[in-house]
Scaffold this motif. Sequence first.
Motif, PDB file in Angstrom:
ATOM      1  N   CYS A  94       0.839  -1.203   0.000  1.00  0.00           N
ATOM      2  CA  CYS A  94       0.000   0.000   0.000  1.00  0.00           C
ATOM      3  C   CYS A  94       0.872   1.250   0.000  1.00  0.00           C
ATOM      4  N   LEU A  95       1.973   1.181   0.740  1.00  0.00           N
ATOM      5  CA  LEU A  95       2.993   2.224   0.719  1.00  0.00           C
ATOM      6  C   LEU A  95       4.213   1.595   0.082  1.00  0.00           C
ATOM      7  N   ALA A  96       4.528   1.987  -1.155  1.00  0.00           N
ATOM      8  CA  ALA A  96       5.559   1.299  -1.921  1.00  0.00           C
ATOM      9  C   ALA A  96       6.600   2.276  -2.442  1.00  0.00           C
ATOM     10  N   ILE A  97       7.867   1.891  -2.255  1.00  0.00           N
ATOM     11  CA  ILE A  97       8.985   2.571  -2.917  1.00  0.00           C
ATOM     12  C   ILE A  97       9.743   1.504  -3.680  1.00  0.00           C
ATOM     13  N   SER A  98       9.787   1.677  -4.992  1.00  0.00           N
ATOM     14  CA  SER A  98      10.424   0.708  -5.884  1.00  0.00           C
ATOM     15  C   SER A  98      11.591   1.402  -6.568  1.00  0.00           C
ATOM     16  N   ALA A  99      12.673   1.589  -5.835  1.00  0.00           N
ATOM     17  CA  ALA A  99      13.804   2.365  -6.364  1.00  0.00           C
ATOM     18  C   ALA A  99      14.533   1.552  -7.414  1.00  0.00           C
ATOM     19  N   SER A 100      14.505   2.055  -8.639  1.00  0.00           N
ATOM     20  CA  SER A 100      15.137   1.367  -9.760  1.00  0.00           C
ATOM     21  C   SER A 100      15.763   2.415 -10.677  1.00  0.00           C
ATOM     22  N   ASP A 101      16.333   1.984 -11.805  1.00  0.00           N
ATOM     23  CA  ASP A 101      16.882   2.906 -12.822  1.00  0.00           C
ATOM     24  C   ASP A 101      17.920   3.879 -12.257  1.00  0.00           C
ATOM     25  N   ASN A 102      18.717   3.423 -11.292  1.00  0.00           N
ATOM     26  CA  ASN A 102      19.742   4.255 -10.655  1.00  0.00           C
ATOM     27  C   ASN A 102      19.175   5.441  -9.879  1.00  0.00           C
ATOM     28  N   ASN A 103      17.890   5.400  -9.572  1.00  0.00           N
ATOM     29  CA  ASN A 103      17.287   6.492  -8.805  1.00  0.00           C
ATOM     30  C   ASN A 103      17.694   6.421  -7.337  1.00  0.00           C
ATOM     31  N   LEU A 104      17.861   7.578  -6.738  1.00  0.00           N
ATOM     32  CA  LEU A 104      17.992   7.706  -5.299  1.00  0.00           C
ATOM     33  C   LEU A 104      16.705   8.324  -4.770  1.00  0.00           C
ATOM     34  N   VAL A 105      16.025   7.599  -3.875  1.00  0.00           N
ATOM     35  CA  VAL A 105      14.793   8.081  -3.250  1.00  0.00           C
ATOM     36  C   VAL A 105      15.114   8.414  -1.802  1.00  0.00           C
ATOM     37  N   ARG A 106      14.791   9.634  -1.376  1.00  0.00           N
ATOM     38  CA  ARG A 106      15.131  10.011  -0.008  1.00  0.00           C
ATOM     39  C   ARG A 106      14.138  11.035   0.552  1.00  0.00           C
ATOM     40  N   ASN A 107      14.113  11.087   1.884  1.00  0.00           N
ATOM     41  CA  ASN A 107      13.296  12.060   2.607  1.00  0.00           C
ATOM     42  C   ASN A 107      11.810  11.903   2.266  1.00  0.00           C
ATOM     43  N   VAL A 108      11.281  10.730   2.630  1.00  0.00           N
ATOM     44  CA  VAL A 108       9.874  10.416   2.390  1.00  0.00           C
ATOM     45  C   VAL A 108       9.191  10.217   3.735  1.00  0.00           C
ATOM     46  N   ARG A 149      11.916  -1.238  -1.512  1.00  0.00           N
ATOM     47  CA  ARG A 149      13.008  -2.025  -2.082  1.00  0.00           C
ATOM     48  C   ARG A 149      13.863  -1.202  -3.032  1.00  0.00           C
ATOM     49  N   VAL A 150      15.159  -1.433  -2.935  1.00  0.00           N
ATOM     50  CA  VAL A 150      16.087  -1.034  -3.995  1.00  0.00           C
ATOM     51  C   VAL A 150      16.258  -2.282  -4.843  1.00  0.00           C
ATOM     52  N   TYR A 151      15.818  -2.208  -6.095  1.00  0.00           N
ATOM     53  CA  TYR A 151      15.826  -3.457  -6.856  1.00  0.00           C
ATOM     54  C   TYR A 151      15.899  -3.193  -8.355  1.00  0.00           C
ATOM     55  N   PHE A 152      16.026  -4.281  -9.083  1.00  0.00           N
ATOM     56  CA  PHE A 152      16.054  -4.240 -10.549  1.00  0.00           C
ATOM     57  C   PHE A 152      14.789  -4.914 -11.057  1.00  0.00           C
ATOM     58  N   ASN A 153      13.956  -4.132 -11.738  1.00  0.00           N
ATOM     59  CA  ASN A 153      12.730  -4.666 -12.310  1.00  0.00           C
ATOM     60  C   ASN A 153      13.010  -5.084 -13.743  1.00  0.00           C
ATOM     61  N   GLU A 154      12.986  -6.363 -13.989  1.00  0.00           N
ATOM     62  CA  GLU A 154      13.381  -6.876 -15.304  1.00  0.00           C
ATOM     63  C   GLU A 154      12.482  -6.384 -16.425  1.00  0.00           C
ATOM     64  N   LYS A 155      11.247  -6.069 -16.121  1.00  0.00           N
ATOM     65  CA  LYS A 155      10.307  -5.633 -17.156  1.00  0.00           C
ATOM     66  C   LYS A 155      10.500  -4.169 -17.530  1.00  0.00           C
ATOM     67  N   TYR A 156      10.810  -3.321 -16.545  1.00  0.00           N
ATOM     68  CA  TYR A 156      10.797  -1.883 -16.779  1.00  0.00           C
ATOM     69  C   TYR A 156      12.141  -1.193 -16.610  1.00  0.00           C
ATOM     70  N   SER A 157      13.114  -1.823 -15.952  1.00  0.00           N
ATOM     71  CA  SER A 157      14.292  -1.086 -15.501  1.00  0.00           C
ATOM     72  C   SER A 157      15.489  -1.240 -16.424  1.00  0.00           C
ATOM     73  N   GLY A 158      16.329  -0.189 -16.437  1.00  0.00           N
ATOM     74  CA  GLY A 158      17.620  -0.268 -17.092  1.00  0.00           C
ATOM     75  C   GLY A 158      18.748  -0.552 -16.128  1.00  0.00           C
ATOM     76  N   ALA A 159      18.460  -0.449 -14.815  1.00  0.00           N
ATOM     77  CA  ALA A 159      19.473  -0.676 -13.784  1.00  0.00           C
ATOM     78  C   ALA A 159      18.760  -0.765 -12.445  1.00  0.00           C
ATOM     79  N   PRO A 160      19.391  -1.346 -11.425  1.00  0.00           N
ATOM     80  CA  PRO A 160      18.810  -1.270 -10.078  1.00  0.00           C
ATOM     81  C   PRO A 160      18.857   0.159  -9.564  1.00  0.00           C
ATOM     82  N   GLY A 161      18.129   0.421  -8.514  1.00  0.00           N
ATOM     83  CA  GLY A 161      18.149   1.745  -7.918  1.00  0.00           C
ATOM     84  C   GLY A 161      19.459   2.023  -7.209  1.00  0.00           C
ATOM     85  N   LYS A 162      19.720   3.295  -6.981  1.00  0.00           N
ATOM     86  CA  LYS A 162      20.935   3.714  -6.279  1.00  0.00           C
ATOM     87  C   LYS A 162      20.775   3.582  -4.764  1.00  0.00           C
ATOM     88  N   GLY A 163      19.552   3.777  -4.258  1.00  0.00           N
ATOM     89  CA  GLY A 163      19.341   3.633  -2.827  1.00  0.00           C
ATOM     90  C   GLY A 163      18.057   4.286  -2.367  1.00  0.00           C
TER      91      GLY A 163
END
Length: 466
Positions: free
Chosen positions: A352-366, A385-399
Motif C-alpha cells: 500500500c505504501l511502496a517505494i520501488s527504487a530502480s533505474d539508478n534512482n535515489l529516493v530520499r526524505n519520504v 526495495r532497492v531493486y532491478f525490475n526486469e520488465k521496466y528497468s535499465g538498472a537497479p536503484g541507487k538507494g
Amino acid sequence: MKYFFLIKLFLITPVLLAQELITYEAPTGVKYTAHNDDFTVKVRKPGGEWMDLFEYNVQVDLDNVQNASMVSFDFSGKVEVAVRKNNGNINKAQIRPLSYKISPEVNGNVITFTLDQPRKLSLEIDGDKLHNLHLFANPILKGKPDPKDPNVIYFGPGVHQPKDLPGDVFHIPSGKTVYIDGGAVIKAKLMIDHAQDIKIIGHGIIFQPERGVEIRHSKNISIDGPIFINSSHYTIYGGQTNNLTIRNIKSFSCKGWSDGIDLMSCSDVLIDDVFMRNSDDCIAIYGHRWEFYGNAQNYQIKNSTLWADIAHPTNIGLHGNAEAGGDLIENITFSNIDILEQDEDDLNYQGCLAISASDNNLVRNVTYENIRIEDIQEGQLFNFRVYFNEKYSGAPGKGIENLLLKNIQYNGNSANPSVISGYNKERPIKGIQIENLKINGKLIQNSNEANIQIRDFSEDIKFTKK
C-alpha cells in the motif's frame, strides 16, 4: 422578550444562510446510457424537500469488471441523504472510510444519514465493494469565473465533444481558466502542452476519455473539482511540469494501465482531497520516462482516499534516467490518507505504501504520516526495495534513505508480510523510523510484531513510540 427574540434571530440567521444545496441534471446525451439503477439517491436540506440525484454507472476492478454507482452534489451547512436499494434486501450497511465514523440508519431497504461537511464516501451493502454507491458531497464552488470572460473556456450543462479537431482532445492554451459546470459532461481529453498559468475548475464530469488531463512541459497548473469516469489510460498524466496543484478530483478506472495520477519528472506538487479508485497505481511518482527528463522533488499528498482495485495505492521511484546515472526523487510527504483497498496477486507489485527504487534512482526524505489502512484483500502494508525490475528497468536503484512512518494504522488480517530490502552494499536502504505503528489497535514494537521481512542491505531501522 423583544430583545431575547432579536438575539435568538441573530444567532439563528447565520446558520440558515449557511444552508445551501446544489444538484445537477444529467445531460440528455448520457442520461439513458450512463445510468445505474441499483440505488435511488435523494438529498435535502434538513427538513426540506427531497431532491433526486442522477446515479451514474461507473466501472471498477480490472480483474472482474463490475458496474458500481456514483452520485455527486454540492452543499454547505448540513444535508440529509436517503438511499434506497432497488434490488434485494439490506442486512448490513457500511459507510467508508471507516475513520469518518458515519453510522447510517437502515429502515427496510432505505438507508439515511446526515453530513455536516463535504465528504467522499463509499456506501456498501453486506460488504459488496464491487456494486457499491460512491457519494461525492462537494463544497459549494466559490468565485465562479464569468463564462463570457475571453480568458475562460466554459463547458456549460450538456455533452461536449470536439467536432473539428483530430482526436477527442481539447487543447488548453496558457493563461486560460477552464470552467466545467456541474451539469457538464466532456467526452474528451484536456491537453496542456508547453503552457503555463492554467486553471481547471468545476464539478462536472470528464467521461471515458483516452486520458483525463495530460500535462506536458508546463508550469503553474491547477486542477480542482472534476470527476473522471473510466479513462482508458491515466486520469492525470504529468510530465516535466512544475508547480502543479490537484484538488478535489474523483477518479474511476477499470482497464490495463489506467492509473490515477502518474507524474514523471515533476516537482513542487500538491495533491489534496482526492478520491482515487483505480485499476493500477492510484498515485505514482517517477523520474525520467519517455520524453520527460529531470528529478522529482517536493510533493505533498494529503487528506485523500485511495482505493487500488489492483496495483499500488502509492508508488515511488520505478522509472528514471538509468543511462545518465538516475534521478533524485526526494522530499515527499503523504499525510492524512485513508487506504480502502489493495488487491494485487503479483508479489512484485504489492505494498500500500511502496517505494520501488530502480533505474539508478535515489529516493530520499519520504514521510508517511497519519495513514489509515483498512482490511485489504491481497497485498502488503509496506514494500520498500532497492531493486532491478526486469520488465521496466535499465538498472537497479541507487538507494533509499531517510523514511519516516508515523501514526500508521492497519485494521485487518489479510496483509502479506511487508518487505524492506536493499540491493547490495553499494545500493542499500537506510534510515527508517517507524513511530506509533498500530495493527488492529496494538502498538507495534519490532519487525516481528509488524510482520515485516527485513532483508539484506537494510540499515538503521528503528521502531519508536511517542
